[in-house]
Design a protein around this motif. Sequence first.
Motif, short mmCIF file in Angstrom:
data_model
loop_
_atom_site.label_atom_id
_atom_site.label_comp_id
_atom_site.label_asym_id
_atom_site.label_seq_id
_atom_site.Cartn_x
_atom_site.Cartn_y
_atom_site.Cartn_z
N LYS A 1 0.83 -1.20 0.00
CA LYS A 1 0.00 0.00 0.00
C LYS A 1 0.87 1.26 0.00
O LYS A 1 0.53 2.26 -0.64
CB LYS A 1 -0.90 0.02 1.24
CG LYS A 1 -2.04 -0.97 1.21
CD LYS A 1 -3.10 -0.58 0.22
CE LYS A 1 -4.29 -1.53 0.31
NZ LYS A 1 -5.28 -1.26 -0.77
N GLU B 1 -1.02 8.91 -2.17
CA GLU B 1 -1.74 8.52 -0.95
C GLU B 1 -0.99 7.42 -0.20
O GLU B 1 -1.08 7.33 1.02
CB GLU B 1 -3.14 8.05 -1.31
CG GLU B 1 -3.98 9.06 -2.10
CD GLU B 1 -4.12 10.38 -1.39
OE1 GLU B 1 -3.93 10.44 -0.15
OE2 GLU B 1 -4.42 11.39 -2.06
N GLY B 2 -0.24 6.59 -0.93
CA GLY B 2 0.54 5.54 -0.28
C GLY B 2 1.61 6.11 0.63
O GLY B 2 1.85 5.58 1.73
N GLN C 1 -9.73 7.44 1.14
CA GLN C 1 -8.87 7.65 -0.03
C GLN C 1 -9.16 6.57 -1.07
O GLN C 1 -8.73 5.43 -0.92
CB GLN C 1 -7.38 7.60 0.38
CG GLN C 1 -7.04 8.32 1.65
CD GLN C 1 -7.47 9.78 1.64
OE1 GLN C 1 -7.29 10.47 0.64
NE2 GLN C 1 -8.05 10.23 2.75
N CYS D 1 -7.09 3.40 9.58
CA CYS D 1 -8.01 2.74 8.64
C CYS D 1 -9.09 3.71 8.17
O CYS D 1 -9.47 3.71 6.99
CB CYS D 1 -8.66 1.53 9.30
SG CYS D 1 -7.52 0.14 9.56
N ARG E 1 -2.12 6.60 -6.33
CA ARG E 1 -1.73 5.53 -5.42
C ARG E 1 -0.39 5.82 -4.76
O ARG E 1 -0.18 5.55 -3.57
CB ARG E 1 -1.68 4.20 -6.17
CG ARG E 1 -3.03 3.69 -6.65
CD ARG E 1 -2.88 2.45 -7.49
NE ARG E 1 -2.21 1.40 -6.75
CZ ARG E 1 -1.50 0.42 -7.29
NH1 ARG E 1 -1.32 0.39 -8.61
NH2 ARG E 1 -0.93 -0.50 -6.55
N TRP F 1 -8.84 6.93 7.83
CA TRP F 1 -8.25 7.82 6.81
C TRP F 1 -8.08 7.07 5.50
O TRP F 1 -8.37 7.61 4.42
CB TRP F 1 -6.89 8.32 7.30
CG TRP F 1 -6.25 9.23 6.30
CD1 TRP F 1 -6.42 10.58 6.17
CD2 TRP F 1 -5.35 8.83 5.25
NE1 TRP F 1 -5.69 11.06 5.11
CE2 TRP F 1 -5.02 10.01 4.53
CE3 TRP F 1 -4.79 7.64 4.87
CZ2 TRP F 1 -4.16 10.00 3.44
CZ3 TRP F 1 -3.93 7.62 3.78
CH2 TRP F 1 -3.62 8.79 3.08
N ALA F 2 -7.63 5.82 5.56
CA ALA F 2 -7.43 5.04 4.33
C ALA F 2 -8.74 4.83 3.58
O ALA F 2 -8.80 4.90 2.35
CB ALA F 2 -6.79 3.69 4.66
N PHE G 1 -0.11 7.31 3.70
CA PHE G 1 -0.51 6.15 4.50
C PHE G 1 0.70 5.57 5.24
O PHE G 1 0.60 5.23 6.42
CB PHE G 1 -1.13 5.09 3.59
CG PHE G 1 -1.42 3.79 4.27
CD1 PHE G 1 -2.50 3.67 5.13
CD2 PHE G 1 -0.60 2.68 4.06
CE1 PHE G 1 -2.76 2.46 5.77
CE2 PHE G 1 -0.85 1.48 4.70
CZ PHE G 1 -1.93 1.37 5.55
N LEU H 1 -6.49 4.10 -2.29
CA LEU H 1 -6.03 3.00 -1.45
C LEU H 1 -7.05 1.87 -1.32
O LEU H 1 -6.68 0.75 -0.99
CB LEU H 1 -5.70 3.52 -0.04
CG LEU H 1 -4.54 4.51 0.07
CD1 LEU H 1 -4.40 4.98 1.51
CD2 LEU H 1 -3.24 3.90 -0.42
N THR H 2 -8.31 2.18 -1.59
CA THR H 2 -9.35 1.19 -1.28
C THR H 2 -10.26 0.84 -2.45
O THR H 2 -11.14 0.00 -2.30
CB THR H 2 -10.23 1.71 -0.13
OG1 THR H 2 -10.81 2.97 -0.50
CG2 THR H 2 -9.42 1.88 1.14
N LEU I 1 -7.97 -3.93 6.25
CA LEU I 1 -7.72 -3.54 4.86
C LEU I 1 -7.82 -4.71 3.88
O LEU I 1 -7.77 -4.49 2.67
CB LEU I 1 -6.34 -2.88 4.74
CG LEU I 1 -6.23 -1.50 5.38
CD1 LEU I 1 -4.86 -0.90 5.13
CD2 LEU I 1 -7.31 -0.56 4.86
#
Length: 631
Positions: free
Chosen positions: A116, A246-247, A230, A224, A243, A226-227, A250, A233-234, A182
């Motif tokens: 991630k 945001e990675g 985005q 989680c 990616r 916050w993830a 993260f 990420l999800t 996740l």
Amino acid sequence: GSDEERLAWIGGAAVVAVGAFGAALSLGLIPRPVIGRPAVAFLTLFSAVVAWGGISILWSIQPDRSWDYFNRELAYLAFLLLGVLVGALLPDAPRRVAVGLAVLIAAVLLWALAGKVFPSLGPDVTRNARLRLPVEYWNALALLGVTALVLSLWVVSVRRRAPALRAVGVVLTYVSMIAVVLTFSRGGIVIAALAIAGWLAVSRRVLETLGALTLAGVPALAVCAWAFAQPALTEEGQVHAARVREGRIFGALLVAGGGLVFGLAVGLARANWPERIPRAQRRALSRWALGAVAAALLAVTAAAVLRAGGPGDWAQARIDEFANPVSASLTQGSGRLAAASSNHRWTWWRESWDSFEENLLEGTGAGSFGLAHRVFRTEYSPFAREPHNVVLQTASETGLVGLVLSLAALAALVIAARRALRRLAGDERAAALALAVCGGAYLLHLLIDIGWDYAALTAPLLFALGVLVAAGGSSVTPGGRRWLPAAAVVGLAAAALLSLATPRLAEQRVDEAIDAISRSDLTAAAEAASDAHHLNPLSTDPLYKGAAVEELRGNVEAARRLYVGAVDLQPLDPETWYALGSFELHTAGDCRAAYDYLNRSWTLDRFGPAGERGGLLDRAREAVNAGRARC
């Protein structure tokens, strides 16, 4: 280890190790373990389950798949036997194995999360963005996360450990929570909650466990949350630049949260909390803490029930959603966590039960559900190699005999584990309890998923269960050297290795036949296909490749014999009939024969390729109705 080729190497290594141990025991080079009757009964019954699966090849509707499944269970038996030997012969085996397993799975989870943070290390998210590497299946990875979670709580609960080491346990709790969430595995999250409850019930370290969960859970849930906000990420199909961006954020949040958890955990451990609290007060606080957790869960459940219109409406809505229509599939994004749908499991379970009723005593053959479900389905459901329930799968594939043997093995396992726990004390018993909870979580997972197909999940847990049932046993000083038993052990190990390797060698020759066809070297292709068939006479692939070579050579009758051979080998497989019908339509030009064979394929599976509108079956039917004998 879901891949059969990789399983051959993984299982082969375990078989070699068991063979070496067995020969050494027979020759008196190492002490002979004494593990007790329940453990012996468990090993005997598990071996009988494996043997019955192998015997089912004789009547299997998909014998090549049954051979592969037998090989998989052979590999698992080897890991179980290794665990028994280690548990009986290694001092303090449960503690050592629990520590080793925790370190191993921690490395797996960190690698998964690194995917991630650095997208180049992770999987392609075109299809979905669920956390899954390096196991490559999100639900299996989720259960590994549950295993790490239980082991981390065991590390935290041991009071004699150094504060830094207990703090590392809390950090592993934090990492495990994030990894499980996740994966977007609803079953994984539910089993994690049940595993925590199980650990609280058996360990009696309520304050330590709840303290670690709180300390790790608050920052884990924040990361989680916050993830989830985005999409990069999800959600699937996100652009690479997003990616990467945001990675990095993260990763920074993940490390910051871990550092915070470690620092607070070290401080609390050095403050000697909660050991400084008197025992009577500690018990009262434990009861109050558990009561508060139970009240919170009841409040959340009550709110959901009232929102749905009452208990009856809420329960009916959940049942209806669970048994979802077969045309509906859940999204692979984070939104799936709020759904109660079985995601086709209910349909697969019914198909498995129908198969069991039709083949009550012996089943359809180990590993054959992927074919049986196509034969027994009356409405469309996505292809599945397993029904996602090991009890129903065992019943449908190996019949009543296999089911009874499996349930007897499970009962023997429970008795053997209880006997072993009575023999242990102190930290070794606590470690064994943690392994027992991990094993219980694994068994629950088998009721809703396909963890049996993943060596990365099943092999280490069977090894741990082997350690558990043998722990605390005694050993006998070796006597004379028994050459005949040693030779028998080596012979059995060699036979197991041959069984594991032969189908893989056949696959290699099939690949070589394909390469030779692409080079127009038909002689080499025919030889490779023939070798593959001799190596694995249960598989249809070598027959298909040999038939393709004969078609290219213009040998119509030789090609027909090979296609007919595939049908004779698997007469309930719609694909063998479809291949024969396609040959008759395209190569032999016999419309009538093509129609008969393609119609048989459609009868076996109306949702397969023979059922396509305007496909081969429609073309053959049109020719027959027009009175044309030749196509």
